[in-house]
Design an enzyme around this catalytic site. Structure first.
Site, PDB file in Angstrom:
ATOM      1  NE  ARG A 199      53.289  27.241  66.529  1.00  0.00           N
ATOM      2  CZ  ARG A 199      53.805  27.115  65.283  1.00  0.00           C
ATOM      3  NH1 ARG A 199      54.907  26.532  66.103  1.00  0.00           N
ATOM      4  NH2 ARG A 199      53.758  27.166  64.580  1.00  0.00           N
ATOM      5  CB  VAL A 200      55.115  28.924  75.257  1.00  0.00           C
ATOM      6  CG1 VAL A 200      54.990  29.215  76.871  1.00  0.00           C
ATOM      7  CG2 VAL A 200      55.410  27.541  75.031  1.00  0.00           C
TER       8      VAL A 200
END
Length: 507
Positions: free
Chosen positions: A365-366
């Site tokens: 999710r980064v």
């Protein structure tokens, strides 16, 4: 002998003046019930949660239940030595572990007691096992890559310093292998690694430590051992102790990596303790606060703001699934807490794809924030190409006639998968990954037989290192792939392809 009253009086007066009264007040309780590593104690009305208690025979107690007329404590140590009627003393201290440079390179138990026969640990500093995670204001976004050295992860599921990335999969799919390769790849990266082994066989952990020593990785690693033979309370506090040891470096402006292997066994040990403490069971017999058990641990991973020193604590929790069921209670809990997951699949593992990463449901999710610019450029379309390949592969199994475009996409996909294959204990520097992935995505290996792809990539890597080392050096220095460097790289790959096609010794 003549007695002199005035002399005796002066001596008595001086003694009376120097006399100090010291009253040693201790709050003492009594064990009223004991069994299975859990004790119920009466008489400790002022005890606090997570406080350490002193019991006979050097056994330590940890307060978990605070009831109206008694406290429930779990026992660390030889709990069979404790019996009803034994005296228990409060220490007034919450549970702490030793921290500091002295622990680096050592194998310890969750209380910081050495297990490696290298003598005592000389440190005066300690940190509480439970520690409040820093708030939003004290953090900054994750933007600095933590290179694992594994092509499939660094290109498609990048991990940043301060991130929490879950490694999830069935038993024997290579979860620990990814964690160990990541530790080995931190050599010279100024990252202290903490590996927490929860509920594993002691012989397995000993083998892992031997591998780390062989690759020189123990120089910057702490191993915390809570094997299956230890009590449930020791397995319960192990990951928190690991986080505390890593936080020492984080809050001094440095970088730390904590691997919790694995949290499934951690949850099981907490369930065992909770049921023995008579806490009401919920779903799958886990207590109601099982989510909080892992959320308060993983929230401690962070990238601190520059004002706070800029240190980071990266967490790689491991979860074992049953028959690939990611919708079970503990897997769904930890997936919702973390910033992404690397999902390993048995079918891929047994078909020879190592690491056996299912790119379709693995995610970071980064994302690109944790990648260098060069990797972003060359691997931008990689995930999409692989996803399309998996769809076409499923379609092609029907055996119908395929047009040339589909055949080309299938051939490219097979070679991309083969290019991302990587043996264990061989992490790659990021500049080498960029160059090999560039060759694969640009179609430079499309005419190479799939069986020869790994040999082709290894030979290409050696060729680039020997003939054009400035390309790799430029990527490593600038973290970017400039048009000039890209042109040089393309030329160097074309030259190598000519050598590869004519040199019989390579073939």
């Amino acid at each position: 002998m003549k007695l002199r009253p005035e002399e005796i009086t002066s001596v008595l007066k001086s003694r009376i003046q120097r006399y100090e009264t010291g009253i040693d007040i201790q709050e003492v309780g009594t064990v009223v019930q004991v069994g299975d590593g859990v004790a119920r104690i009466q008489g400790l009305e002022n005890a606090v949660a997570s406080e350490m208690l002193e019991l006979p025979h050097g056994v330590t107690g940890l307060v978990l239940n605070l009831e109206e007329d008694s406290v429930g404590a779990v026992l660390m140590g030889e709990d069979t030595l404790i019996k009803e009627g034994d005296q228990v003393k409060r220490t007034g201290r919450v549970i702490q572990v030793p921290v500091g440079e002295a622990l680096v390179g050592r194998v310890v138990n969750p209380l910081g007691v050495p297990l490696d026969d290298k003598g005592p640990i000389e440190t005066t500093e300690s940190r509480p096992v439970e520690f409040k995670a820093p708030g939003v204001i004290r953090r900054q976004p994750v933007k600095e890559p933590l290179q694992t050295g594994i092509k499939a992860i660094d290109s498609m599921i990048p991990i940043g310093r301060g991130q929490r990335e879950l490694i999830i999969g069935d038993r024997g799919t290579g979860k620990t292998a990814i964690a160990v390769d990541t530790i080995i790849n931190q050599k010279g990266q100024d990252v202290i690694c903490v590996y927490v082994a929860i509920g594993q066989k002691a012989s397995t952990v000993a083998g892992l430590v031997a591998k780390l020593e062989e690759h020189g990785a123990m120089d910057y690693t702490v191993v915390i051992m809570a094997p299956a033979s230890t009590s449930a309370p020791m397995r319960y506090i192990a990951p928190y102790a690991g986080a505390a040891m890593g936080e020492y470096f984080t809050y001094s402006g440095r970088h730390a990596l904590c691997i919790y292997d694995d949290l499934t066994k951690h949850a099981d040990s907490y369930r065992q303790m909770s049921l023995l403490l008579r806490r009401p069971p919920g779903r799958e017999a886990f207590p109601g606060d099982i989510f909080y058990l892992h959320s308060r641990l993983l929230e401690r991973a962070c990238k601190l703001s520059d004002k706070e020193g800029g240190g980071s604590l990266t967490a790689l929790p491991v979860i074992e699934t049953q028959a690939g069921d990611v919708s079970a209670y503990i897997p769904t809990n930890v997936i919702s807490i973390t910033d992404g997951q690397i999902f390993l699949e048995s079918d891929l593992f047994y078909s020879g794809i190592r690491p056996a990463i299912n790119v379709g449901i693995s995610v970071s999710r980064v994302g690109g924030n944790a990648q260098i610019k060069a990797m972003k450029k060359v691997a931008g379309s990689l995930r999409l190409d692989l996803s399309q390949f998996r769809e076409l592969e499923a379609f092609a199994k029907f055996g119908s006639e395929l047009d040339q475009e589909t055949q080309r996409a299938l051939a490219r996909g097979e070679r991309l998968v083969a290019s991302l294959n990587q043996p264990q204990y061989v992490p790659w520097p990021v500049q080498d990954q960029v160059m090999i992935i560039f060759a694969a995505t640009q179609g430079c290996a499309d005419d190479i037989p799939v069986a020869d792809i790994s040999r082709f990539n290894a030979a290409l890597r050696d060729h680039l290192a020997q003939q054009t080392p400035e390309i790799g050096a430029d990527i490593a220095a600038t973290k970017d792939l400039s048009p000039e460097t890209e042109a040089k790289l393309r030329t160097a790959i074309d030259e190598f392809r000519e050598i590869w096609s004519t040199d019989e010794s390579i073939l």
